[in-house]
Write a protein that holds these residues in place. Structure first.
Motif, short mmCIF file in Angstrom:
data_model
loop_
_atom_site.label_atom_id
_atom_site.label_comp_id
_atom_site.label_asym_id
_atom_site.label_seq_id
_atom_site.Cartn_x
_atom_site.Cartn_y
_atom_site.Cartn_z
N ALA A 1 86.33 9.40 -23.27
CA ALA A 1 86.02 8.19 -24.02
C ALA A 1 84.51 8.00 -24.12
O ALA A 1 83.73 8.77 -23.59
N ALA A 2 84.12 6.89 -24.80
CA ALA A 2 82.70 6.59 -24.94
C ALA A 2 82.09 6.35 -23.57
O ALA A 2 82.73 5.85 -22.66
N GLY A 3 80.86 6.70 -23.42
CA GLY A 3 80.19 6.55 -22.14
C GLY A 3 80.33 7.78 -21.27
O GLY A 3 80.23 7.69 -20.04
N THR A 4 80.58 8.94 -21.87
CA THR A 4 80.74 10.17 -21.11
C THR A 4 79.40 10.65 -20.56
O THR A 4 78.38 10.63 -21.25
N ALA A 5 79.43 11.06 -19.31
CA ALA A 5 78.22 11.58 -18.67
C ALA A 5 78.58 12.84 -17.89
O ALA A 5 79.76 13.11 -17.63
N ARG B 1 91.87 -7.15 -18.44
CA ARG B 1 92.17 -6.07 -19.36
C ARG B 1 90.99 -5.11 -19.42
O ARG B 1 89.84 -5.50 -19.21
N THR B 2 91.28 -3.87 -19.74
CA THR B 2 90.23 -2.86 -19.80
C THR B 2 89.29 -3.17 -20.96
O THR B 2 89.71 -3.23 -22.12
N SER B 3 88.03 -3.39 -20.64
CA SER B 3 87.04 -3.71 -21.66
C SER B 3 86.19 -2.51 -22.04
O SER B 3 85.64 -2.46 -23.14
N ALA B 4 86.05 -1.54 -21.13
CA ALA B 4 85.26 -0.34 -21.42
C ALA B 4 85.67 0.77 -20.46
O ALA B 4 86.25 0.50 -19.39
N VAL B 5 85.41 1.99 -20.87
CA VAL B 5 85.77 3.16 -20.04
C VAL B 5 84.54 4.05 -19.95
O VAL B 5 83.91 4.38 -20.96
N GLN B 6 84.21 4.43 -18.73
CA GLN B 6 83.11 5.38 -18.49
C GLN B 6 83.67 6.63 -17.84
O GLN B 6 84.44 6.55 -16.88
N MET B 7 83.31 7.78 -18.37
CA MET B 7 83.79 9.06 -17.85
C MET B 7 82.59 9.89 -17.38
O MET B 7 81.58 10.00 -18.08
N THR B 8 82.72 10.46 -16.19
CA THR B 8 81.69 11.36 -15.65
C THR B 8 82.36 12.68 -15.29
O THR B 8 83.31 12.71 -14.50
N GLY B 9 81.89 13.76 -15.89
CA GLY B 9 82.47 15.07 -15.65
C GLY B 9 81.61 15.90 -14.71
O GLY B 9 80.38 15.96 -14.87
N VAL B 10 82.27 16.55 -13.74
CA VAL B 10 81.57 17.40 -12.77
C VAL B 10 82.21 18.78 -12.81
O VAL B 10 83.36 18.95 -12.40
N PRO B 11 81.52 19.81 -13.32
CA PRO B 11 82.08 21.16 -13.31
C PRO B 11 82.24 21.67 -11.87
O PRO B 11 81.36 21.50 -11.03
#
Length: 271
Positions: free
Chosen positions: A121-125, A251-261
């Protein structure tokens, strides 16, 4: 002296009963009966007086026949409670419809929330393995460490294996309303972690080392292994940590995703 009752014909003692017949209750004049028994004149019987102006011996004119008063007409009661009763019935139907639809809405919201978790989702890091990065609205410091295969586990399905990734979160003072979720991406597929209940029932020897994902959104220090069941032969993957920010209405107002290989190393046997 006993006299004869002029009403019922029974004899009774006049002195004892005072002239009142004990059988029928009629009053009897004992003096008149004595005079009659001795042959003297008897008293004429009492007759009602004749109306004035009527000839002697004429029968009085018959009066109007008695007629009972007319029965009162019963009026139908006015039911003033009909309208409130209808309103109550409508409200009850609406309540039943809401109760019946609520589980469907809850399941739909849960399914949408789960589907959202498997999408970047939006906010991916991006972050690096073994390096701390901020997660959540309060920027909690989280570190993703070693990733390895777990060999020799009984109950593992054929063609699948179990991998685990070390994760730890530092303690923080302030609390915010948010939820954490973790997914492991291998290729185009996202795998949810093995929940703690299944770990206790299938892999009890590893249950004590499991990190409950919900602890990531708390305030106390949390650390442990996150386990995944994946296809055999997987080497490279990306561990996605998701922060679902909650509004005042929960309720969910925003979603932040952080990916770690992460790269999986061969682990030891667990037999």
């Amino acid at each position: 002296m006993k006299i004869l009752c002029t009403g019922c014909g029974q004899r009774f003692d006049d002195l004892l009963c005072g002239g009142i017949c004990p059988y029928c209750g009629r009053y009897n004049d004992s003096a008149a009966q004595q005079q009659e028994a001795q042959g003297g004149p008897s008293m004429p019987a009492w007759q009602p007086p004749e109306p004035e102006g009527m000839p002697a011996g004429a029968a009085p004119a018959a009066g109007p026949a008695y007629a009972p008063p007319p029965a009162a007409t019963r009026q139908k009661p006015v039911h003033t409670g009909v309208l409130p009763g209808i309103l109550c019935a409508v409200l009850a139907i609406l309540l039943l419809v809401e109760l019946a639809a609520f589980p469907l809405a809850a399941r739909a919201a849960k399914a949408a929330k789960k589907a959202q978790g498997f999408v970047q989702a939006a906010g991916t890091a991006q972050a690096q393995q073994n390096e701390a990065f901020p997660l959540g609205p309060l920027k909690r410091q989280v570190t993703v460490g070693a990733a390895e295969w777990v060999n020799g586990l009984a109950g593992t399905p054929a063609g699948a294996g179990v991998v685990r990734v070390w994760c730890e979160a530092k303690k923080q003072k302030d609390y915010a309303s948010w939820e954490a979720a973790v997914y492991l991406q291998i290729g185009d597929t996202y795998y949810a972690p093995i929940d703690e209940y299944r770990m206790e029932s299938v892999y009890p020897e590893l249950a004590a080392e499991v990190l409950d994902v919900y602890e990531l959104s708390g305030t106390a220090m949390a650390e442990g292994w996150i386990y995944f069941a994946v296809p055999e032969g997987a080497k490279d993957a990306t561990l996605w940590l998701q922060a679902q920010l909650m509004g005042r209405d929960y309720r969910t107002s925003a979603v932040q995703m952080t990916g770690v290989p992460v790269a999986f190393e061969e682990g030891g046997d667990r037999e």
